[in-house]
Design a protein around this motif. Structure first.
Motif, PDB file in Angstrom:
ATOM      1  N   SER A 119       4.944  -5.353  -3.529  1.00  0.00           N
ATOM      2  CA  SER A 119       5.399  -5.571  -2.158  1.00  0.00           C
ATOM      3  C   SER A 119       6.451  -6.670  -2.122  1.00  0.00           C
ATOM      4  O   SER A 119       6.326  -7.684  -2.819  1.00  0.00           O
ATOM      5  CB  SER A 119       4.196  -5.985  -1.306  1.00  0.00           C
ATOM      6  OG  SER A 119       4.639  -6.600  -0.106  1.00  0.00           O
TER       7      SER A 119
ATOM      8  N   CYS B 274       1.007  -6.449  -7.462  1.00  0.00           N
ATOM      9  CA  CYS B 274       0.965  -7.356  -6.310  1.00  0.00           C
ATOM     10  C   CYS B 274       0.397  -8.725  -6.674  1.00  0.00           C
ATOM     11  O   CYS B 274      -0.659  -8.809  -7.296  1.00  0.00           O
ATOM     12  CB  CYS B 274       0.107  -6.758  -5.191  1.00  0.00           C
ATOM     13  SG  CYS B 274       0.918  -5.453  -4.273  1.00  0.00           S
ATOM     14  N   TYR B 275       1.067  -9.765  -6.259  1.00  0.00           N
ATOM     15  CA  TYR B 275       0.689 -11.169  -6.464  1.00  0.00           C
ATOM     16  C   TYR B 275       0.876 -11.658  -7.894  1.00  0.00           C
ATOM     17  O   TYR B 275       0.616 -12.818  -8.188  1.00  0.00           O
ATOM     18  CB  TYR B 275      -0.774 -11.435  -6.069  1.00  0.00           C
ATOM     19  CG  TYR B 275      -1.037 -11.471  -4.592  1.00  0.00           C
ATOM     20  CD1 TYR B 275      -0.215 -12.206  -3.746  1.00  0.00           C
ATOM     21  CD2 TYR B 275      -2.101 -10.783  -4.048  1.00  0.00           C
ATOM     22  CE1 TYR B 275      -0.474 -12.248  -2.387  1.00  0.00           C
ATOM     23  CE2 TYR B 275      -2.360 -10.818  -2.683  1.00  0.00           C
ATOM     24  CZ  TYR B 275      -1.539 -11.557  -1.860  1.00  0.00           C
ATOM     25  OH  TYR B 275      -1.799 -11.599  -0.520  1.00  0.00           O
TER      26      TYR B 275
ATOM     27  N   LYS C  13       5.469 -10.201  -0.741  1.00  0.00           N
ATOM     28  CA  LYS C  13       4.720 -11.087  -1.642  1.00  0.00           C
ATOM     29  C   LYS C  13       5.743 -11.683  -2.623  1.00  0.00           C
ATOM     30  O   LYS C  13       6.915 -11.815  -2.263  1.00  0.00           O
ATOM     31  CB  LYS C  13       3.607 -10.305  -2.319  1.00  0.00           C
ATOM     32  CG  LYS C  13       2.532  -9.879  -1.298  1.00  0.00           C
ATOM     33  CD  LYS C  13       1.410  -9.121  -1.941  1.00  0.00           C
ATOM     34  CE  LYS C  13       0.373  -8.730  -0.882  1.00  0.00           C
ATOM     35  NZ  LYS C  13      -0.622  -7.788  -1.429  1.00  0.00           N
TER      36      LYS C  13
ATOM     37  N   ASP D 157      -0.579  -1.958 -10.493  1.00  0.00           N
ATOM     38  CA  ASP D 157      -0.430  -2.598  -9.182  1.00  0.00           C
ATOM     39  C   ASP D 157      -0.117  -4.065  -9.483  1.00  0.00           C
ATOM     40  O   ASP D 157      -0.992  -4.822  -9.882  1.00  0.00           O
ATOM     41  CB  ASP D 157      -1.742  -2.451  -8.393  1.00  0.00           C
ATOM     42  CG  ASP D 157      -1.705  -3.215  -7.068  1.00  0.00           C
ATOM     43  OD1 ASP D 157      -0.756  -3.989  -6.845  1.00  0.00           O
ATOM     44  OD2 ASP D 157      -2.649  -3.050  -6.273  1.00  0.00           O
TER      45      ASP D 157
ATOM     46  N   THR E 273       0.833  -1.201   0.000  1.00  0.00           N
ATOM     47  CA  THR E 273       0.000   0.000   0.000  1.00  0.00           C
ATOM     48  C   THR E 273       0.873   1.257   0.000  1.00  0.00           C
ATOM     49  O   THR E 273       0.603   2.212  -0.731  1.00  0.00           O
ATOM     50  CB  THR E 273      -0.919   0.016   1.238  1.00  0.00           C
ATOM     51  OG1 THR E 273      -1.686  -1.189   1.245  1.00  0.00           O
ATOM     52  CG2 THR E 273      -1.846   1.213   1.233  1.00  0.00           C
TER      53      THR E 273
ATOM     54  N   LEU F 276       2.367   1.824  -3.434  1.00  0.00           N
ATOM     55  CA  LEU F 276       1.352   2.344  -4.357  1.00  0.00           C
ATOM     56  C   LEU F 276       1.027   3.801  -4.044  1.00  0.00           C
ATOM     57  O   LEU F 276       0.925   4.643  -4.944  1.00  0.00           O
ATOM     58  CB  LEU F 276       0.079   1.483  -4.267  1.00  0.00           C
ATOM     59  CG  LEU F 276       0.217   0.099  -4.906  1.00  0.00           C
ATOM     60  CD1 LEU F 276      -0.807  -0.876  -4.334  1.00  0.00           C
ATOM     61  CD2 LEU F 276       0.082   0.190  -6.422  1.00  0.00           C
TER      62      LEU F 276
ATOM     63  N   SER G   7      -3.974  -8.105 -10.244  1.00  0.00           N
ATOM     64  CA  SER G   7      -4.625  -9.191  -9.510  1.00  0.00           C
ATOM     65  C   SER G   7      -6.067  -8.829  -9.181  1.00  0.00           C
ATOM     66  O   SER G   7      -6.388  -7.664  -8.987  1.00  0.00           O
ATOM     67  CB  SER G   7      -3.860  -9.441  -8.215  1.00  0.00           C
ATOM     68  OG  SER G   7      -4.609 -10.264  -7.364  1.00  0.00           O
TER      69      SER G   7
ATOM     70  N   TYR H  61      -7.961  -2.174  -4.797  1.00  0.00           N
ATOM     71  CA  TYR H  61      -7.740  -2.874  -3.534  1.00  0.00           C
ATOM     72  C   TYR H  61      -8.211  -2.012  -2.350  1.00  0.00           C
ATOM     73  O   TYR H  61      -8.045  -0.797  -2.349  1.00  0.00           O
ATOM     74  CB  TYR H  61      -6.245  -3.147  -3.416  1.00  0.00           C
ATOM     75  CG  TYR H  61      -5.856  -4.221  -2.438  1.00  0.00           C
ATOM     76  CD1 TYR H  61      -6.072  -5.558  -2.726  1.00  0.00           C
ATOM     77  CD2 TYR H  61      -5.232  -3.897  -1.234  1.00  0.00           C
ATOM     78  CE1 TYR H  61      -5.689  -6.540  -1.831  1.00  0.00           C
ATOM     79  CE2 TYR H  61      -4.844  -4.874  -0.336  1.00  0.00           C
ATOM     80  CZ  TYR H  61      -5.077  -6.197  -0.640  1.00  0.00           C
ATOM     81  OH  TYR H  61      -4.701  -7.168   0.238  1.00  0.00           O
TER      82      TYR H  61
ATOM     83  N   THR I  14      -7.279  -1.137   0.615  1.00  0.00           N
ATOM     84  CA  THR I  14      -6.455  -0.137   1.298  1.00  0.00           C
ATOM     85  C   THR I  14      -6.225   1.099   0.427  1.00  0.00           C
ATOM     86  O   THR I  14      -5.907   2.167   0.944  1.00  0.00           O
ATOM     87  CB  THR I  14      -5.086  -0.722   1.708  1.00  0.00           C
ATOM     88  OG1 THR I  14      -4.461  -1.257   0.535  1.00  0.00           O
ATOM     89  CG2 THR I  14      -5.232  -1.825   2.732  1.00  0.00           C
TER      90      THR I  14
HETATM   91  C1  PLP Z   1      -1.511  -6.956  -1.055  1.00  0.00           C
HETATM   92  C2  PLP Z   1      -2.013  -6.023  -2.073  1.00  0.00           C
HETATM   93  C3  PLP Z   1      -1.914  -4.644  -1.916  1.00  0.00           C
HETATM   94  C4  PLP Z   1      -1.435  -3.983  -0.647  1.00  0.00           C
HETATM   95  O1  PLP Z   1      -0.289  -4.507  -0.135  1.00  0.00           O
HETATM   96  P1  PLP Z   1      -0.005  -4.480   1.449  1.00  0.00           P
HETATM   97  O2  PLP Z   1       1.416  -4.935   1.476  1.00  0.00           O
HETATM   98  O3  PLP Z   1      -0.944  -5.417   2.087  1.00  0.00           O
HETATM   99  O4  PLP Z   1      -0.143  -3.089   1.907  1.00  0.00           O
HETATM  100  C5  PLP Z   1      -2.360  -3.853  -2.943  1.00  0.00           C
HETATM  101  N1  PLP Z   1      -2.892  -4.372  -4.057  1.00  0.00           N
HETATM  102  C6  PLP Z   1      -3.013  -5.693  -4.235  1.00  0.00           C
HETATM  103  C7  PLP Z   1      -3.616  -6.231  -5.490  1.00  0.00           C
HETATM  104  C8  PLP Z   1      -2.572  -6.568  -3.257  1.00  0.00           C
HETATM  105  O5  PLP Z   1      -2.687  -7.871  -3.429  1.00  0.00           O
END
Ligand code: PLP
Length: 435
Positions: A235, A214-215, A238, A212, A99, A102, A179, A124, A126
């Motif tokens: 992150s 992430c994952y 991850k 973004d 987060t 981002l 994701s 997402y 957050t």
């Molecule tokens: C995990 C995630 C985030 C945020 O990451 P955090 O490390 O939990 O703050 C943002 N976007 C996506 C798609 C995520 O999977």
């Protein structure tokens, strides 16, 4: 006593549960071979990125204080830039989570009066507060940066007309979440992200396209920066941290975008020049080195889970056979008992805190109790085997991670055992003669 079934027995897995799992695994073998090929490709990509950046033994050490001339930090950022075929990268332990990474990318590249557009629906959770979709202190909205969103169409397609209409003279940046996160939509392939970026750049070439990531890292052979993204953000607890990075986030992309982020992370005038790496660099390097095979293990675990629970009659997303673009697996149990029992199984399989029983609790920011299972070496790390789910309809659980496939496999068997022990599934359903 060195047979697999004996060691499984000692870890509370019944013979019928193991046999059921083994039968399911046979059906996954071909998929797994494809995943191994992707892991091989990406492993070589990482090695090449490290070699090209001339990573040396000295890079594994760290600095303290201001962190001037931190060769390990600067070289690691070159490695990330090479890996993503990007001009520059910012990879720091001072970026506290995904987060934060981002938020940094957004806040440093947008100015008052600009507009941010999400063409892929709600971001997402957050990020809602970062953007100010939900009123929040310090949000983009407080700084006079507006936001627009175009939802995906019912079939999951992009709303091309809606996107075209949403782009205006204020639109400065687009945020694309690769994701699905915890939304019911499908995860975007890198190819689809490429089509979307081309479409947007055709309308207004100067729009900054941020993904973004992430994952999503290492799930495919290409990354969003290979198809036109100006920035990818993620992150380190991850996929790209490989389970070893204890903290951190990254931003890779256009030099100007990355530098803007650096001036925001540290200070105007200082940018990338400061920020001691302390002692984390060797875990960042080694974690990145392991990340392709760790991601492959997590993917195999997710596919194994989908095949088990689809066979048992539950709705799983993605389904047992479809192609995957991230490591998250959703399983809908339709009742609280299923969610709770599944999470108990994940927890019981953990290397850390396996003796703890997870329970649903009222987490801040959620409208229903949430149950979480994780016995991780790095607190909250979701590249390690973990699961969570809100206790509300449709009673779905989201699982992800697994640093090694044998552990992900054991975790899934343990969930099945837990469901059997708790009477959530009928043991008769585990008879493999029915296959
Ligand atoms: C995990 C995630 C985030 C945020 O990451 P955090 O490390 O939990 O703050 C943002 N976007 C996506 C798609 C995520 O999977």
């Amino acid at each position: 006593m060195t047979q697999l079934q004996d060691i499984y027995k000692g870890l509370s897995i019944d013979a019928d549960v193991l046999a059921f799992g083994e039968k399911i695994l046979e059906e996954c073998k071909e998929r797994f071979a494809k995943i191994d090929e992707t892991a091989e490709y990406n492993q070589l990509k990482v090695v090449k990125a490290m070699q090209d950046a001339k990573v040396s033994e000295a890079c594994l050490l760290g600095t303290t204080g201001y962190g001037y001339n931190d060769i390990g930090r600067d070289t690691l950022e070159q490695v990330y830039a090479n890996l993503f075929h990007a001009e520059d990268a910012l990879v720091r332990p001072q970026i506290t989570c995904g987060t934060h990474a981002l938020a940094l990318a957004l806040m440093s590249n947008l100015r008052p009066g600009d507009e941010l557009l999400s063409p892929v629906g709600k971001p997402y959770d957050t990020l809602e507060e970062v953007i100010g979709i939900r009123p929040s202190r310090g949000s983009l909205r407080e700084y006079g940066i507006s936001y627009r969103q175009v939802d995906l169409l019912d079939g999951g397609e992009f709303d091309w007309d809606g996107i075209k209409n949403a782009i205006n003279e204020k639109t400065k940046m687009v945020t694309i979440q690769r994701s699905k996160g915890y939304e019911p939509r499908k995860t975007l392939s890198v190819e689809r992200i490429g089509e979307l970026i081309s479409f947007i750049k055709n309308i207004k070439p100067e729009i900054i396209c941020m993904v973004d990531n992430c994952y999503g890292e290492f799930v495919q052979r290409i990354e969003p920066t290979d198809v036109g993204a100006d920035m990818v953000v993620g992150s380190l607890i991850k996929n790209p941290g490989g389970g070893l990075a204890p903290i951190g986030g990254y931003i890779a992309g256009k030099k100007e975008c990355v530098e803007n982020a650096a001036y925001r992370l540290t200070s105007p005038g200082l940018g990338k020049e400061v920020g001691a790496s302390l002692g984390v660099l060797s875990s960042f390097y080694e974690g990145l080195f392991l990340a392709p095979t760790v991601t492959a293990s997590a993917l195999k675990g997710a596919i194994f889970a989908a095949n088990i629970y689809e066979r048992l009659g539950y709705h799983v997303v993605p389904n047992a056979t479809e192609e995957r673009f991230d490591i998250i697996q959703a399983i809908t149990f339709g009742n609280p008992e299923g969610v709770i029992s599944f999470c108990k199984g994940i927890q019981a399989a953990a290397p850390v805190d396996s003796f703890v029983t997870p329970e649903p609790w009222d987490m801040p920011g959620y409208d229903a109790p949430v149950i979480m299972a994780a016995g991780a070496f790095v607190s909250g790390s979701s590249i390690e085997l973990s699961a969570d789910g809100p206790i509300k309809p449709p009673y779905a659980v989201y699982m992800q991670g697994g640093l090694t496939f044998p552990h992900a496999k054991y975790g899934m068997l343990r969930t099945l055992q837990s469901m059997k022990d708790d009477g959530v599934i009928d043991p008769a359903k585990l008879k493999i003669t029915d296959f």
